[in-house]
Design an enzyme around this catalytic site. Structure first.
Site, mmCIF file in Angstrom:
data_model
loop_
_atom_site.group_PDB
_atom_site.id
_atom_site.type_symbol
_atom_site.label_atom_id
_atom_site.label_comp_id
_atom_site.label_asym_id
_atom_site.label_seq_id
_atom_site.Cartn_x
_atom_site.Cartn_y
_atom_site.Cartn_z
ATOM 1 N N TRP A 186 0.858 -1.123 0.058
ATOM 2 C CA TRP A 186 0.057 -0.011 0.137
ATOM 3 C C TRP A 186 0.736 1.082 -0.178
ATOM 4 O O TRP A 186 0.563 2.219 -0.684
ATOM 5 C CB TRP A 186 -0.752 -0.191 1.319
ATOM 6 N N ASP B 177 -1.583 6.725 6.263
ATOM 7 C CA ASP B 177 -2.585 5.740 5.974
ATOM 8 C C ASP B 177 -2.852 4.729 7.069
ATOM 9 O O ASP B 177 -2.113 4.089 7.240
ATOM 10 C CB ASP B 177 -2.083 5.111 4.697
ATOM 11 N N LYS C 3 -12.387 -1.437 7.199
ATOM 12 C CA LYS C 3 -11.654 -2.387 8.051
ATOM 13 C C LYS C 3 -12.075 -2.185 9.614
ATOM 14 O O LYS C 3 -12.595 -3.217 10.122
ATOM 15 C CB LYS C 3 -10.144 -2.378 7.753
HETATM 16 C C1 LIG Z 1 -7.438 -1.658 2.204
HETATM 17 C C2 LIG Z 1 -6.138 -0.670 2.356
HETATM 18 C C3 LIG Z 1 -6.258 0.388 1.344
HETATM 19 C C4 LIG Z 1 -7.041 0.268 0.055
HETATM 20 O O1 LIG Z 1 -8.292 0.897 0.479
HETATM 21 P P1 LIG Z 1 -9.337 1.209 -0.647
HETATM 22 O O2 LIG Z 1 -10.328 1.826 0.231
HETATM 23 O O3 LIG Z 1 -9.797 -0.033 -1.185
HETATM 24 O O4 LIG Z 1 -8.820 2.150 -1.546
HETATM 25 C C5 LIG Z 1 -4.919 1.046 1.473
HETATM 26 N N1 LIG Z 1 -4.193 1.059 2.450
HETATM 27 C C6 LIG Z 1 -4.188 0.350 3.298
HETATM 28 C C7 LIG Z 1 -3.306 0.342 4.482
HETATM 29 C C8 LIG Z 1 -5.323 -0.632 3.483
HETATM 30 O O5 LIG Z 1 -5.404 -1.789 4.362
#
Ligand SMILES: *Cc1c(COP(=O)(O)O)cnc(C)c1O
Length: 361
Positions: free
Chosen positions: A102, A172, A196
């Protein structure tokens, strides 16, 4: 129906109480005779939900008035682009710490927009760790430092955050937001897809310091500009009303369960239990992450052979343990144990791990 233990990585488990409440209100929200999905996003009834989600998040995370809270769409992935579009200005450089897939994606997007620099990377270790030394030497013209606080795919997590002085720290937090207490003031911007720890897919939370706003160039497209959403309280265009409603219910659930401290304690217990099953398996379960970098949210491991890993995953499904396949890019097993996954589910899985080991050792 047989009991299901949901270890999906995202979208992932939601609290049963939340789903029940949504079900009870589905056809007649707050005496309107309509579903929340059918109400105008400009109506008083919806506005209350919107404000409640915002104020609960602020309360639970300890977010002061120095920050704005936004509900956007496009997932965390759109933030990979929005962050540099808004904050990586001409003449400055955006620094990235690479700790997994990511963060690589976030870095690649920023590189399309301006000058970037990889300040640290653990790719050489196959992303089994977080950089141990987080006193980075940032370029003086740094626009920000970006980290991925929890690496959903590799199962590693920052347990302390880099000190960046005057340089804005951006994280993030898609897969560990609201899972533990953090000091918001260390960050200039935090973003997270909801699917999540916060709710269903469809809404992305962005928490940003107000002092970033005046320097955002007016030239960037309207819906990609944070200022547009700040000025319009995340109601510039139609927001994902149902997702925000579910987010408000999840936040209420966290509050009713004692807030982030209590959730954190429970998350620590859940993770310790599963890591103990790995550590006490005499090498039968092989962890991906090094001890000091282990994630409390995503527990990644393999078995001694590909064949055993496959058998383990198949048997797990037969026994009601869902979502344990590792990410398609690295394989193996991954138990995602976000806030809504109960201690009991982790306990049941830990027993399953011992049983499987005994019958295959
Ligand atoms: C799941 C995830 C993403 C992607 O998220 P989307 O909402 O599908 O764009 C980005 N960064 C992390 C750390 C994630 O766990």
């Amino acid at each position: 129906m047989k009991a299901i233990h949901n270890f999906n990585a995202g979208p992932s488990a939601l609290p049963k109480e939340v789903l029940r409440e949504a079900q009870a209100q589905l056809l007649n929200f707050n005496h309107t005779g309509m579903s929340i999905m059918e109400l105008s996003h400009r109506s008083k009834v919806y506005e209350e939900v919107h404000e409640q989600a915002k104020s609960l998040l602020k309360e639970l995370m300890g977010i002061s008035d120095k920050y704005e809270v936004l509900f956007l769409q496009g997932g965390a992935s759109l933030q990979f682009s929005m962050v540099p579009l808004n904050l990586l200005t001409e003449g400055s450089v955006a620094s990235y710490v690479l700790t997994g897939a990511w963060s690589e994606k976030a870095y690649e997007e920023a590189s399309k927009i301006g000058e970037t620099s990889i300040i640290a990377s653990t790719k050489d270790s196959n992303y089994t760790t977080i950089p141990t030394d987080t006193t980075f030497n940032l370029p003086i013209n740094s626009s920000y430092l970006h980290i991925t606080s929890n690496n959903t795919i590799y199962g590693t997590q920052f347990h302390s955050y880099p000190e960046t002085g005057q340089v804005p720290l951006i994280a993030d937090m898609s897969s560990d937001i609201l899972s533990k207490k953090i000091n918001i003031d260390s960050f200039s911007l935090i973003y997270a897809g909801a699917q999540k720890n916060l709710g269903p897919a469809g809404v992305t939370v962005v928490i940003l310091r107000k002092d970033l706003l005046p320097n955002i160039p007016a030239s960037i497209p309207t819906t990609l500009n944070y200022n547009t959403h700040v000025k319009n309280n995340s109601l510039y265009n139609t927001p994902p009303t149902f997702a925000i409603y579910l987010l408000s219910l999840v936040l209420k659930w966290v509050k009713e369960h004692g807030g982030v401290e209590v959730i954190e304690e429970r998350n620590n217990k859940k993770a310790s239990l599963l890591y103990r099953s790995i550590d006490e398996s005499d090498g039968f379960y092989i962890p991906h992450a090094t001890k000091e970098s282990r994630s409390n949210m995503n527990i990644t491991f393999t078995l001694p052979t590909e064949k055993l890993t496959k058998e383990f995953l198949a048997k797990a499904v037969e026994n009601g343990f869902i979502g344990l396949n590792g990410h398609r890019s690295i394989g193996g097993c991954r138990a995602s144990i976000y806030n809504a996954v109960s201690y009991e589910s982790c306990e049941a899985f830990s027993h399953f791990m011992s049983r499987f080991k005994k019958s295959n050792f």
